[in-house]
Design an enzyme around this catalytic site. Structure first.
Site, short mmCIF file in Angstrom:
data_model
loop_
_atom_site.label_atom_id
_atom_site.label_comp_id
_atom_site.label_asym_id
_atom_site.label_seq_id
_atom_site.Cartn_x
_atom_site.Cartn_y
_atom_site.Cartn_z
N LEU A 133 -10.99 4.45 7.42
CA LEU A 133 -11.05 4.51 8.72
C LEU A 133 -12.01 5.38 9.26
O LEU A 133 -12.38 6.52 8.53
CB LEU A 133 -9.76 5.19 8.97
CG LEU A 133 -8.42 4.50 8.95
CD1 LEU A 133 -7.09 5.42 9.36
CD2 LEU A 133 -8.46 3.14 9.39
N ASP A 134 -12.68 5.08 10.22
CA ASP A 134 -14.05 6.16 10.92
C ASP A 134 -13.32 7.32 11.03
O ASP A 134 -12.07 7.77 11.37
CB ASP A 134 -14.30 5.54 12.19
CG ASP A 134 -14.85 4.26 12.08
OD1 ASP A 134 -15.42 3.91 10.93
OD2 ASP A 134 -14.93 3.38 13.13
N ARG A 135 -13.89 8.51 11.02
CA ARG A 135 -13.84 9.61 11.13
C ARG A 135 -12.95 9.78 12.64
O ARG A 135 -11.92 10.64 12.62
CB ARG A 135 -15.28 10.54 11.41
CG ARG A 135 -14.77 12.13 11.88
CD ARG A 135 -16.15 12.60 12.39
NE ARG A 135 -17.21 12.58 11.21
CZ ARG A 135 -17.50 13.90 10.61
NH1 ARG A 135 -16.49 14.73 10.82
NH2 ARG A 135 -18.34 13.79 9.50
#
Length: 298
Positions: A133-135
Site C-alpha cells: 500500500l502507498d504511504r
C-alpha cells in the site's frame, strides 16, 4: 524453520515421496532441493531419499529453512495486526505510513515497526508483503511469514483466489459502475507519477461501483484485476474523479495531512498451508467518512 507434516493416503501407495512433497504439500523445486541436501525430508520421523516409496498412513515431514536476509532496523510504533499465525500476517495499516524501507527511507516505515514487534522471532523477521500500500493509503494488507508461504501466496495474486477491494472518496458526482481498462506507464518527465498510455503502458484493469454519489464527493468501491503502481489513483483521475486529497493526481486537502481518501477495505485469500478461504474487512476511517458529510452541508 517451518515444519510441515502430511499423512499419506491409500491413493499414495507406492508414490515417490518427492512427488508427494512437491505436489500435495506444495513445496517448490528449489525448496525441495535445499531440504534434501540438509536431511530435511523425513518419513515417520526418519530421513529418506527423494525416491522413497510411500505406504498408506506414512507421516511425511519436511523442514524448510529460509535463506538468511538482512532485517530492517527495529523501531517501536503502533501496528494493527488483525490476524497472525506461522505462515500469514494480516495488517490494517494506518496512513500516512510507508510500507517498506528503501535507500531513501531506511526508517519510519511499517517494516521497521514489524521488525520491532517480531524482534525475538527465532531466525529473525523478514518482511514479505504480498500487496503493498502507498504511504497515503490505509487498510488491509497481507504478508507471508516464511519463504514457503510466500511462493504459495504469490501464485494467488491477480487471480480470483486473492481478492482486494478498496473504498475511495473521489472528487465530484460519480454514478453507476463499470470497468476501467487503461494501460499505465511511468510518466517520462517524472520519477513517481504514472499516466494512462496506450502505447507504452502495461495492462491495468480496475472494476468500480459507486456506493454513495454526491455533488462534492462520491464514495466508490473498487476491485483490482491487476496491480500496477498507483493504479486506482491513476484510473480515477483518468475518469475525471481523482481520489480526494491526492496531492499527485488531484488536489491536496488540509483535512488529510500526508494521505488521501483511499482505503483497503476487504481482503480475501486462501491460506497457503491449510487451504482455508479466509477474509477480513476494515471500515472506512472516520476522517475519510467525514468528507462525505460535506455533501449534506452544501
Amino acid at each position: 524453520m517451518r515444519k510441515l507434516t502430511a499423512l499419506a493416503g491409500a491413493e499414495d501407495a507406492g508414490r515417490r515421496v518427492k512427488y508427494f512433497v512437491r505436489g500435495g504439500m506444495g513445496v517448490s523445486c528449489g525448496q525441495f532441493a535445499a531440504l534434501k541436501q540438509r536431511g530435511g525430508l523425513l518419513v515417520n520421523g526418519q530421513p529418506v531419499h527423494a525416491n522413497h516409496a510411500l505406504c498408506p498412513g506414512d507421516t511425511v515431514t519436511v523442514l524448510l529453512e529460509d535463506a538468511a536476509r538482512e532485517s530492517a532496523a527495529p523501531e517501536e510504533g503502533p501496528v494493527n495486526v488483525v490476524y497472525e499465525d506461522e505462515d500469514l500476517l494480516i495488517i490494517d495499516k494506518s496512513a500516512p505510513l510507508a510500507t517498506q524501507c528503501s535507500p531513501k527511507q531506511p526508517g519510519g516505515t511499517l517494516e521497521n515497526r514489524l521488525a520491532h514487534r517480531y524482534r525475538d522471532l527465532p531466525g529473525g523477521f523478514v518482511f514479505r508483503p504480498l500487496n503493498r500500500l502507498d504511504r497515503g493509503t490505509s487498510g488491509l494488507m497481507a504478508a507471508a511469514m516464511n519463504a514457503h508461504a510466500t511462493q504459495r501466496l504469490q501464485r494467488q495474486l491477480h487471480t480470483d483466489a486473492f481478492l482486494r477491494e478498496y473504498l475511495a472518496v473521489v472528487e465530484g458526482r460519480m454514478e453507476g459502475e463499470g470497468v476501467v481498462d487503461a494501460p499505465i506507464a511511468k510518466e517520462q518527465a517524472a520519477t513517481v507519477r504514472r499516466v494512462v498510455d496506450c502505447e507504452r503502458g502495461q495492462p491495468a484493469v480496475t472494476h468500480y461501483r459507486v456506493e454513495r454519489p454526491g455533488e462534492r464527493y462520491s464514495l466508490v468501491r473498487l476491485r483490482l484485476e491487476t496491480g500496477r503502481t498507483h493504479q486506482i489513483r491513476v484510473h480515477m483521475a483518468h475518469l475525471g474523479h481523482p481520489v480526494a486529497g491526492d496531492f499527485l493526481y488531484g488536489t491536496e486537502l488540509a483535512a488529510l495531512p500526508g494521505r488521501f481518501a483511499l482505503h483497503s477495505t476487504l481482503l480475501r485469500l486462501t491460506h497457503p498451508v491449510t487451504g482455508e478461504v479466509m477474509a477480513w474487512e476494515s471500515p472506512l476511517p472516520e476522517n475519510l467518512a467525514l468528507l462525505l458529510e460535506e455533501n449534506e452541508r452544501d
